[in-house]
Design a protein around this motif. Structure first.
Motif, PDB file in Angstrom:
ATOM      1  N   GLN A   8       1.536  -1.281   0.016  1.00 13.10           N
ATOM      2  CA  GLN A   8       0.051   0.328   0.220  1.00 13.10           C
ATOM      3  C   GLN A   8       0.972   1.554   0.249  1.00 13.10           C
ATOM      4  O   GLN A   8       1.980   1.312   0.270  1.00 13.10           O
ATOM      5  N   PRO A   9       0.140   2.128  -0.584  1.00 18.61           N
ATOM      6  CA  PRO A   9       1.176   3.453  -0.406  1.00 18.61           C
ATOM      7  C   PRO A   9       1.137   3.573   1.270  1.00 18.61           C
ATOM      8  O   PRO A   9       0.427   3.813   1.929  1.00 18.61           O
ATOM      9  N   PRO A  67      -6.934   7.444  -0.194  1.00 19.21           N
ATOM     10  CA  PRO A  67      -7.559   6.170   0.224  1.00 19.21           C
ATOM     11  C   PRO A  67      -7.123   4.872  -0.382  1.00 19.21           C
ATOM     12  O   PRO A  67      -6.588   5.185  -1.650  1.00 19.21           O
ATOM     13  N   GLY A  68      -7.266   4.403   1.048  1.00 14.80           N
ATOM     14  CA  GLY A  68      -6.267   2.877   0.339  1.00 14.80           C
ATOM     15  C   GLY A  68      -5.052   2.680   1.128  1.00 14.80           C
ATOM     16  O   GLY A  68      -4.133   2.041   0.498  1.00 14.80           O
ATOM     17  N   ALA A  69      -4.421   3.997   1.634  1.00 18.29           N
ATOM     18  CA  ALA A  69      -3.442   4.568   1.871  1.00 18.29           C
ATOM     19  C   ALA A  69      -2.901   3.937   3.582  1.00 18.29           C
ATOM     20  O   ALA A  69      -4.125   3.300   4.318  1.00 18.29           O
ATOM     21  N   LEU A  70      -1.522   3.404   4.011  1.00 24.08           N
ATOM     22  CA  LEU A  70      -1.553   3.792   5.075  1.00 24.08           C
ATOM     23  C   LEU A  70      -1.340   4.923   5.632  1.00 24.08           C
ATOM     24  O   LEU A  70       0.096   5.294   5.107  1.00 24.08           O
ATOM     25  N   ILE A  71      -1.382   5.864   6.700  1.00 21.04           N
ATOM     26  CA  ILE A  71      -1.047   6.685   6.934  1.00 21.04           C
ATOM     27  C   ILE A  71      -0.316   7.216   8.562  1.00 21.04           C
ATOM     28  O   ILE A  71      -1.098   6.841   9.076  1.00 21.04           O
ATOM     29  N   GLY A 194       1.212  -5.711   8.162  1.00 25.45           N
ATOM     30  CA  GLY A 194       2.298  -6.897   7.412  1.00 25.45           C
ATOM     31  C   GLY A 194       3.300  -6.050   6.982  1.00 25.45           C
ATOM     32  O   GLY A 194       3.438  -6.611   5.372  1.00 25.45           O
ATOM     33  N   VAL A 195       3.100  -4.976   6.916  1.00 20.74           N
ATOM     34  CA  VAL A 195       4.048  -4.192   6.724  1.00 20.74           C
ATOM     35  C   VAL A 195       5.843  -4.496   7.393  1.00 20.74           C
ATOM     36  O   VAL A 195       5.387  -4.819   8.552  1.00 20.74           O
ATOM     37  N   GLU A 196       6.920  -5.819   7.233  1.00 16.15           N
ATOM     38  CA  GLU A 196       8.030  -6.522   7.245  1.00 16.15           C
ATOM     39  C   GLU A 196       8.807  -5.007   7.257  1.00 16.15           C
ATOM     40  O   GLU A 196       9.490  -4.991   5.638  1.00 16.15           O
ATOM     41  N   ILE A 197       9.272  -4.613   8.021  1.00 15.02           N
ATOM     42  CA  ILE A 197      10.555  -3.525   7.440  1.00 15.02           C
ATOM     43  C   ILE A 197      11.825  -4.025   7.656  1.00 15.02           C
ATOM     44  O   ILE A 197      12.518  -3.785   7.072  1.00 15.02           O
TER      45      ILE A 197
END
Length: 198
Positions: A8-9, A67-71, A194-197
């Motif tokens: 996702q953005p 919309p649809g982003a991680l903010i 779900g974002v693994e750094i």
């Protein structure tokens, strides 16, 4: 340097170059959008509640355009003995603030929010840091303000710059929180999305 790609953005809702620099440490792509909101505390609102409310409001405002982003949203409020220290905005107010806090402990409440605008799922966290200021002379305060001009920093001390010289000691679970973006908490939040750094 290889940049981690994410599904996702990711958008940072902040105009702060220091928050931008902190987020770059995670080596993930992101965009920046500056949400213009009124940061005035509400009547009877506690400083930590103010920080949490504003961080959440920033993410919500950015979500309208993404919309649809991680903010990511963040806000920081400085407190001395129950008195909220806002951004001084000018030299006279900054001088007054630094004279007030010299030799004393100030608590910096840094609120962090992460909104998945695709699922309308928000995570929010408060990280508080205790900062003891040195017993500064009037001349030292004037010297500092002439050199750094931290008029848009809560408590009149830009701790990511020369302001570190004003500090006697710091107690914090996350040193990046003091600069305005708690990266330890952010990594935990991103992992839940779900974002693994690494």
């Amino acid at each position: 340097m290889k940049t981690q790609q994410i599904a996702q953005p990711l958008v940072l809702g902040s105009s702060s170059i220091y928050r931008h620099e902190l987020l770059r440490r995670l080596q993930i792509p992101f965009e920046v959008y500056n949400p213009e909101i009124d940061e005035t505390p509400l009547a009877g609102e506690s400083p930590d509640t103010t920080a949490l409310r504003l961080a959440a409001a920033k993410t919500r405002m950015v979500a309208v355009n993404y919309p649809g982003a991680l903010i990511i949203g963040a806000d920081q409020v400085a407190v001395l003995g129950g008195i909220q220290l806002g951004k001084p905005l000018n030299h006279a107010n900054a001088t007054q603030q630094l004279r007030l806090i010299r030799g004393k402990e100030v608590v910096f409440h840094t609120a962090l929010s992460l909104l998945n605008s695709d699922k309308d799922n928000m995570q929010i966290r408060l990280v508080s840091s205790r900062v003891k200021f040195r017993k500064l002379s009037d001349q030292q305060i004037d010297n500092y303000l002439d050199r750094e001009q931290p008029y848009h920093c809560a408590g009149s001390a830009k701790l990511e710059g020369l302001g570190i010289a004003l500090i006697e000691h710091i107690v914090s679970e996350d040193p990046s929180a003091l600069i305005g973006l708690p990266l330890i908490a952010l990594v935990e939040m991103l992992t839940r999305e779900g974002v693994e750094i690494v």
